[in-house]
Design a protein around this motif. Structure first.
Motif, PDB file in Angstrom:
ATOM      1  N   VAL A  84     -32.512  65.069  24.375  1.00 34.20           N
ATOM      2  CA  VAL A  84     -31.049  64.985  24.411  1.00 34.20           C
ATOM      3  C   VAL A  84     -30.603  63.569  24.043  1.00 34.20           C
ATOM      4  N   GLY A  85     -31.248  62.570  24.629  1.00 37.67           N
ATOM      5  CA  GLY A  85     -30.896  61.176  24.344  1.00 37.67           C
ATOM      6  C   GLY A  85     -31.054  60.832  22.873  1.00 37.67           C
ATOM      7  N   LEU A  86     -32.153  61.275  22.286  1.00 40.25           N
ATOM      8  CA  LEU A  86     -32.369  61.012  20.861  1.00 40.25           C
ATOM      9  C   LEU A  86     -31.301  61.705  20.006  1.00 40.25           C
ATOM     10  N   LEU A  87     -30.925  62.903  20.407  1.00 35.16           N
ATOM     11  CA  LEU A  87     -29.887  63.612  19.661  1.00 35.16           C
ATOM     12  C   LEU A  87     -28.547  62.890  19.769  1.00 35.16           C
ATOM     13  N   PHE A  88     -28.247  62.345  20.959  1.00 38.50           N
ATOM     14  CA  PHE A  88     -27.028  61.539  21.103  1.00 38.50           C
ATOM     15  C   PHE A  88     -27.066  60.330  20.173  1.00 38.50           C
ATOM     16  N   VAL A  89     -28.202  59.664  20.097  1.00 39.02           N
ATOM     17  CA  VAL A  89     -28.343  58.518  19.186  1.00 39.02           C
ATOM     18  C   VAL A  89     -28.032  58.954  17.754  1.00 39.02           C
ATOM     19  N   ILE A  90     -28.579  60.076  17.344  1.00 32.49           N
ATOM     20  CA  ILE A  90     -28.364  60.582  15.984  1.00 32.49           C
ATOM     21  C   ILE A  90     -26.891  60.874  15.738  1.00 32.49           C
ATOM     22  N   TRP A  91     -26.269  61.618  16.635  1.00 32.62           N
ATOM     23  CA  TRP A  91     -24.864  62.004  16.439  1.00 32.62           C
ATOM     24  C   TRP A  91     -23.929  60.796  16.511  1.00 32.62           C
ATOM     25  N   PHE A  92     -24.177  59.888  17.454  1.00 29.22           N
ATOM     26  CA  PHE A  92     -23.336  58.685  17.539  1.00 29.22           C
ATOM     27  C   PHE A  92     -23.527  57.795  16.322  1.00 29.22           C
ATOM     28  N   SER A  93     -24.753  57.657  15.863  1.00 30.27           N
ATOM     29  CA  SER A  93     -25.004  56.880  14.657  1.00 30.27           C
ATOM     30  C   SER A  93     -24.279  57.498  13.463  1.00 30.27           C
ATOM     31  N   THR A  94     -24.359  58.806  13.357  1.00 31.81           N
ATOM     32  CA  THR A  94     -23.673  59.503  12.262  1.00 31.81           C
ATOM     33  C   THR A  94     -22.173  59.233  12.321  1.00 31.81           C
ATOM     34  N   ALA A  95     -21.588  59.413  13.504  1.00 28.38           N
ATOM     35  CA  ALA A  95     -20.135  59.276  13.656  1.00 28.38           C
ATOM     36  C   ALA A  95     -19.649  57.837  13.545  1.00 28.38           C
ATOM     37  N   LEU A  96     -20.424  56.893  14.093  1.00 34.03           N
ATOM     38  CA  LEU A  96     -19.946  55.512  14.172  1.00 34.03           C
ATOM     39  C   LEU A  96     -20.457  54.595  13.058  1.00 34.03           C
ATOM     40  N   LEU A  97     -21.568  54.959  12.430  1.00 32.99           N
ATOM     41  CA  LEU A  97     -22.140  54.084  11.411  1.00 32.99           C
ATOM     42  C   LEU A  97     -22.099  54.703  10.004  1.00 32.99           C
ATOM     43  N   GLN A  98     -22.641  55.916   9.856  1.00 34.48           N
ATOM     44  CA  GLN A  98     -22.760  56.477   8.518  1.00 34.48           C
ATOM     45  C   GLN A  98     -21.445  57.051   7.990  1.00 34.48           C
ATOM     46  N   VAL A  99     -20.746  57.852   8.794  1.00 36.41           N
ATOM     47  CA  VAL A  99     -19.510  58.487   8.303  1.00 36.41           C
ATOM     48  C   VAL A  99     -18.471  57.451   7.871  1.00 36.41           C
ATOM     49  N   PRO A 100     -18.210  56.400   8.650  1.00 34.57           N
ATOM     50  CA  PRO A 100     -17.233  55.404   8.170  1.00 34.57           C
ATOM     51  C   PRO A 100     -17.639  54.756   6.837  1.00 34.57           C
ATOM     52  N   ARG A 101     -18.906  54.518   6.641  1.00 34.76           N
ATOM     53  CA  ARG A 101     -19.352  53.923   5.372  1.00 34.76           C
ATOM     54  C   ARG A 101     -19.196  54.918   4.225  1.00 34.76           C
TER      55      ARG A 101
END
Length: 146
Positions: A84-101
């Motif tokens: 679950v923790g790893l999945l949160f890292v993935i989703w938060f990274s996607t939302a906060l780092l990759q999508v804005p770029r």
């Protein structure tokens, strides 16, 4: 509950393979598209990528949540919550780092945003790989002689 695990295994390994392709091949090739065609390319990339990743990311998320409530035999809570923790890292990274770029790149070519996209994507690449390793460990615990 084994079906949940198998769906999670398939969806996670689909994403592990895809994220490594994206990290090593796809994102670095963005720089070769050229400024004149880049925004059109990026917009098409975003639309097509949604169809390629959306169903598997949602399947992975749904099975991860379901496994918290209905864990397969022998899957301890530490194992489950690490996933679950790893999945949160993935989703938060996607939302906060990759999508804005990606949004910036959809409106204009920016070498710095492209570089930051490639570098920040390592967060997802490592987290998805770790999820894959975690699922393999469980798989070999459940089926040790296979």
């Amino acid at each position: 509950m084994k079906i949940l695990f198998l769906l999670q295994l398939v969806s996670t390994f689909y994403m592990v393979g895809l994220i490594w392709f994206v990290q090593i091949v796809h994102y670095p090739l963005f720089a070769l598209v050229g400024r004149a065609r880049f925004t059109r390319y990026q917009q098409a990339h975003q639309l097509r990528t949604t169809f390629a990743v959306g169903p598997m990311m949602l399947t992975e998320a749904a099975t991860t949540i379901a496994i918290v409530y209905w864990p397969p035999p022998g899957m301890g809570s530490a194992f489950t919550w690490t996933g679950v923790g790893l999945l949160f890292v993935i989703w938060f990274s996607t939302a906060l780092l990759q999508v804005p770029r990606h949004h910036v790149l959809a409106s204009r070519f920016s070498p710095s945003h492209l570089r930051r996209l490639v570098i920040s994507n390592w967060v997802r690449t490592i987290a998805w790989t770790a999820r894959g390793v975690l699922l393999l460990i469980y798989l070999f615990q459940v089926f040790p002689d296979q």
